[in-house]
Design an enzyme around this catalytic site. Structure first.
Site, PDB file in Angstrom:
ATOM      1  N   PHE A 127       0.737  -1.149  -0.013  1.00 19.35           N
ATOM      2  CA  PHE A 127       0.116   0.024  -0.017  1.00 19.35           C
ATOM      3  C   PHE A 127       0.852   1.405   0.031  1.00 19.35           C
ATOM      4  O   PHE A 127       0.380   2.231   0.244  1.00 19.35           O
ATOM      5  CB  PHE A 127      -1.024  -0.020   1.398  1.00 19.35           C
ATOM      6  CG  PHE A 127      -1.816  -1.052   1.213  1.00 19.35           C
ATOM      7  CD1 PHE A 127      -2.857  -1.211   0.456  1.00 19.35           C
ATOM      8  CD2 PHE A 127      -1.672  -2.150   2.158  1.00 19.35           C
ATOM      9  CE1 PHE A 127      -3.702  -2.322   0.458  1.00 19.35           C
ATOM     10  CE2 PHE A 127      -2.267  -3.294   2.570  1.00 19.35           C
ATOM     11  CZ  PHE A 127      -3.613  -3.334   1.455  1.00 19.35           C
ATOM     12  N   ASP A 149       8.468  -7.444  14.513  1.00 17.26           N
ATOM     13  CA  ASP A 149       8.957  -7.861  13.083  1.00 17.26           C
ATOM     14  C   ASP A 149      10.146  -7.593  12.855  1.00 17.26           C
ATOM     15  O   ASP A 149      10.549  -7.123  11.876  1.00 17.26           O
ATOM     16  CB  ASP A 149       7.845  -7.113  12.164  1.00 17.26           C
ATOM     17  CG  ASP A 149       7.867  -7.966  10.765  1.00 17.26           C
ATOM     18  OD1 ASP A 149       8.077  -9.061  10.690  1.00 17.26           O
ATOM     19  OD2 ASP A 149       7.468  -7.159   9.868  1.00 17.26           O
TER      20      ASP A 149
END
Length: 444
Positions: free
Chosen positions: A34, A149
């Protein structure tokens, strides 16, 4: 990507597009699902930055993406650390959001490893990278941010080889913790995610980051993942059974550290915050020439520049006598031990052998071109062990090489006395012509 109506062509002759009158956009650096990231320059000062362009319609139309963008901005706004990518400002139009960030020109760590001939780093260079990673994450955890992450793709490098942790889109803030004090959202990249996260159990975000650090350290040292399976359930079982094998070239201190981090039990897994003060692999970090960054850039050790040593005169030799050492009068808080040896080898070859020997023993050993201590960013309040290497010309081709091991006050003298000088001497081989401690310097 269609440009927003509020962006116009630059009149500066550069041909780029100007964002809200503030930044001139350049080439595309990368893209995600995105968002796209562009190189840009400030219209006013010309400072190079990275601009992440997020399409509002695409984000709003995808479940869970809007909170992720807000989380990334909220996390980065509260973090100001030399090894965390800095968010400079956030701009927005009706159609897009622009995150203006610090530019890391060295690319990501995964790409750097892929370009390395062995797809791994020498242990000394791996330690330098890992210390910076731990420093950054300890800072994040202290401010209530769990990254969730941590992987090589999200670790960027600046032009000098310094590390920058990035991409906080999956991070957890204090308000993400439930009443039980745990996080419950399973997220991250499976190969780097902790077993408790893969099993969708409640977990501690900081301890999950510690597991990811263990995987990264394994990759840095071995050149491959410890647990790599397309079947996540099988990979989780391997992680629980600790079914991994480090190559024989990895030192014992590094093996123990990997084992402490890749502990499937989060209650006994070591936290990154305690590594610098409790694990010897960190305390054995030695003095580093600033050009050690060349190791990260794929340059061979022999390409590291060396400053020719100054000739040594009789007064210099006399001043080295331990009886004439007046440093204690000035309140220095360090205890030290020294070794010196004579050699007829060139400075370049001596440095090369010292580097190789130090690599085998798990130490960074490089020559002096303005010795700098490893930039730990305050990780170890009690101080670290460090070695400086100096060379002086006595009479061509005879050189005096000085090795000085120092420990800041608070670590105790045992760390110095336990140093493996004899091992280092053996590894140096025929480079050493005569080996001396500071006590027998008078024999020179």
């Amino acid at each position: 990507m269609a440009m927003d109506a509020r962006r116009k062509k630059s009149k500066s002759g550069g041909g780029g597009e100007v964002l809200l009158g503030k930044y001139e956009l350049g080439r595309l650096l990368g893209r995600g699902t995105f968002a796209k990231v562009y190189l840009a320059r400030s219209v006013g000062g010309g400072e190079a930055v990275a601009v992440k362009v997020i399409d509002k319609a695409e984000v709003m139309g995808t479940a869970g993406m809007a909170p992720r963008v807000l989380r990334e901005v909220a996390a980065m706004r509260r973090l100001r650390h030399p090894h965390v990518l800095r968010l400079q400002e956030v701009l927005a139009t009706r159609a897009r959001i622009y995150l203006v960030m610090e530019l890391a020109t060295g690319g990501d760590l995964l790409s750097r490893l892929a370009a390395h001939p062995r797809r791994r780093l020498p242990e000394s260079a791996a330690r330098r990278v890992f210390i910076q990673l731990v420093d950054a994450l300890a800072y994040c955890h202290a401010r209530g941010v769990a990254h969730r992450d941590v992987k090589p793709q999200n670790i960027l490098l600046d032009g000098g080889g310094g590390l920058k942790v990035s991409d906080f889109g999956l991070s957890a803030l204090p308000d993400s913790v439930r009443d039980d004090g745990r996080l419950h959202t399973a997220c991250g990249t499976p190969a780097y995610a902790a077993p408790e996260v893969l099993r969708r159990r409640a977990y501690d975000g900081a301890k999950a980051d510690a597991w990811s650090c263990g995987v990264i350290l394994f990759v840095l040292l071995a050149g491959h993942l410890p647990f790599d399976d397309s079947n996540i359930a099988d990979m989780c079982r391997k992680a629980h059974r600790r079914e991994y094998e480090l190559p024989q070239w990895v030192s014992q201190p590094a093996r123990r550290l990997v084992s402490r981090l890749l502990d499937p039990n989060p209650d006994t897994r070591v936290a990154v915050e305690s590594l610098a003060t409790h694990h010897p692999w960190f305390k054995r970090s030695l003095s580093v020439d600033s050009q050690l960054d060349g190791l990260l850039n794929g340059q061979p050790e022999r390409a590291v520049a060396f400053q020719a040593p100054a000739p040594l005169n009789a007064f210099d030799i006399i001043s080295m006598s331990p009886g004439l050492d007046l440093s204690g009068l000035f309140g220095e808080s360090r205890t030290s031990r020294e070794k010196r040896f004579m050699t007829t080898e060139s400075p370049e070859r001596t440095l090369e052998q010292l580097g190789r020997a130090g690599g085998k023993l798990g130490y960074v050993v490089v020559g002096k071109k303005g010795v700098e201590f490893l930039p730990l960013g305050g990780l170890s309040p009690s101080g670290i062990a460090a070695m400086s290497v100096e060379m002086s010309e006595v009479a061509p081709p005879l050189m005096l090489v000085e090795l000085r091991l120092e420990v800041a006050a608070g670590d105790g003298d045992g760390e110095v006395q336990g140093f493996g000088w004899e091992q280092l001497r053996v590894e140096l081989g025929d480079v050493v012509r005569a080996w001396h401690s500071c006590e027998d310097l008078g024999e020179l």
